[in-house]
Design a protein around this motif. Structure first.
Motif, PDB file in Angstrom:
ATOM      1  N   SER A 281       0.656  -1.575   0.139  1.00 42.06           N
ATOM      2  CA  SER A 281      -0.357  -0.113  -0.130  1.00 42.06           C
ATOM      3  C   SER A 281       0.851   1.404   0.085  1.00 42.06           C
ATOM      4  CB  SER A 281      -0.796   0.011   0.916  1.00 42.06           C
ATOM      5  OG  SER A 281       0.162   0.195   2.465  1.00 42.06           O
TER       6      SER A 281
ATOM      7  N   ALA B 207     -11.800   3.254  -1.535  1.00 42.29           N
ATOM      8  CA  ALA B 207      -9.866   2.369  -2.327  1.00 42.29           C
ATOM      9  C   ALA B 207      -9.051   1.753  -1.722  1.00 42.29           C
ATOM     10  CB  ALA B 207      -9.842   3.598  -2.924  1.00 42.29           C
ATOM     11  N   ARG B 208      -9.093   2.940   0.066  1.00 44.10           N
ATOM     12  CA  ARG B 208      -8.123   1.392   0.881  1.00 44.10           C
ATOM     13  C   ARG B 208      -8.510  -0.124   1.004  1.00 44.10           C
ATOM     14  NH1 ARG B 208      -7.706   6.467   4.356  1.00 44.10           N
ATOM     15  NH2 ARG B 208      -6.601   7.603   3.523  1.00 44.10           N
TER      16      ARG B 208
ATOM     17  N   PRO C 249      -1.813   5.221  -4.956  1.00 41.55           N
ATOM     18  CA  PRO C 249      -2.546   6.028  -4.603  1.00 41.55           C
ATOM     19  C   PRO C 249      -3.901   5.366  -3.818  1.00 41.55           C
ATOM     20  CG  PRO C 249      -3.297   5.346  -6.497  1.00 41.55           C
ATOM     21  CD  PRO C 249      -1.878   5.012  -6.044  1.00 41.55           C
ATOM     22  N   LEU C 250      -3.855   5.589  -2.637  1.00 37.51           N
ATOM     23  CA  LEU C 250      -4.822   5.571  -1.153  1.00 37.51           C
ATOM     24  C   LEU C 250      -5.704   6.951  -1.252  1.00 37.51           C
ATOM     25  CD1 LEU C 250      -3.601   2.222  -0.473  1.00 37.51           C
ATOM     26  CD2 LEU C 250      -5.261   2.142  -1.615  1.00 37.51           C
ATOM     27  N   ASP C 251      -6.593   7.727  -1.696  1.00 41.31           N
ATOM     28  CA  ASP C 251      -7.142   8.870  -1.019  1.00 41.31           C
ATOM     29  C   ASP C 251      -8.955   8.345  -0.371  1.00 41.31           C
ATOM     30  OD1 ASP C 251      -4.925  10.174  -2.648  1.00 41.31           O
ATOM     31  OD2 ASP C 251      -6.655  10.151  -4.669  1.00 41.31           O
ATOM     32  N   THR C 252      -9.477   7.553  -0.505  1.00 41.25           N
ATOM     33  CA  THR C 252      -9.794   7.249   0.022  1.00 41.25           C
ATOM     34  C   THR C 252     -10.327   6.219   0.181  1.00 41.25           C
ATOM     35  OG1 THR C 252     -11.615   6.092  -2.333  1.00 41.25           O
ATOM     36  CG2 THR C 252     -11.595   8.629  -1.551  1.00 41.25           C
ATOM     37  N   TRP C 253     -11.657   5.777   1.641  1.00 36.65           N
ATOM     38  CA  TRP C 253     -11.455   4.824   2.463  1.00 36.65           C
ATOM     39  C   TRP C 253     -12.089   3.257   1.555  1.00 36.65           C
ATOM     40  CZ3 TRP C 253      -9.311   3.077   6.392  1.00 36.65           C
ATOM     41  CH2 TRP C 253      -9.246   4.884   7.624  1.00 36.65           C
TER      42      TRP C 253
END
Length: 82
Positions: free
Chosen positions: A38, A48-49, A42-46
């Motif tokens: 990770s 996406a995470r 690019p993990l900008d939102t929950w």
């Protein structure tokens, strides 16, 4: 004495052990793998995470499950012929 309705044949792979070991190893191995991978994503939102963790975790789970089953199958002693 009444006849038993159900019987169990414990020979072969212990699927309970396989499931429990797969669960524990997937968490122990999968969490660090997801964390390391990770770092470059690019993990900008929950959302996406969560999606990333599920996708990577699913691959780790399948690989661990196949390996644990293979180990259990390989180490299980064949029953002696009667």
């Amino acid at each position: 004495m009444p006849e038993l309705v159900e019987t169990s044949d414990p020979e072969g792979v212990d699927y309970g052990w396989v499931m429990q070991t797969t669960f524990v190893l997937t968490i122990a191995v999968g969490a660090p793998i997801v964390a390391v991978l990770s770092l470059g994503a690019p993990l900008d939102t929950w959302n996406a995470r969560l999606s990333f963790a599920v996708r990577v975790g699913a691959v780790v789970w399948v690989l661990v499950a196949v390996a644990v089953y293979g180990y259990a199958h390989r180490t299980t002693e064949e029953p002696a012929d009667q």
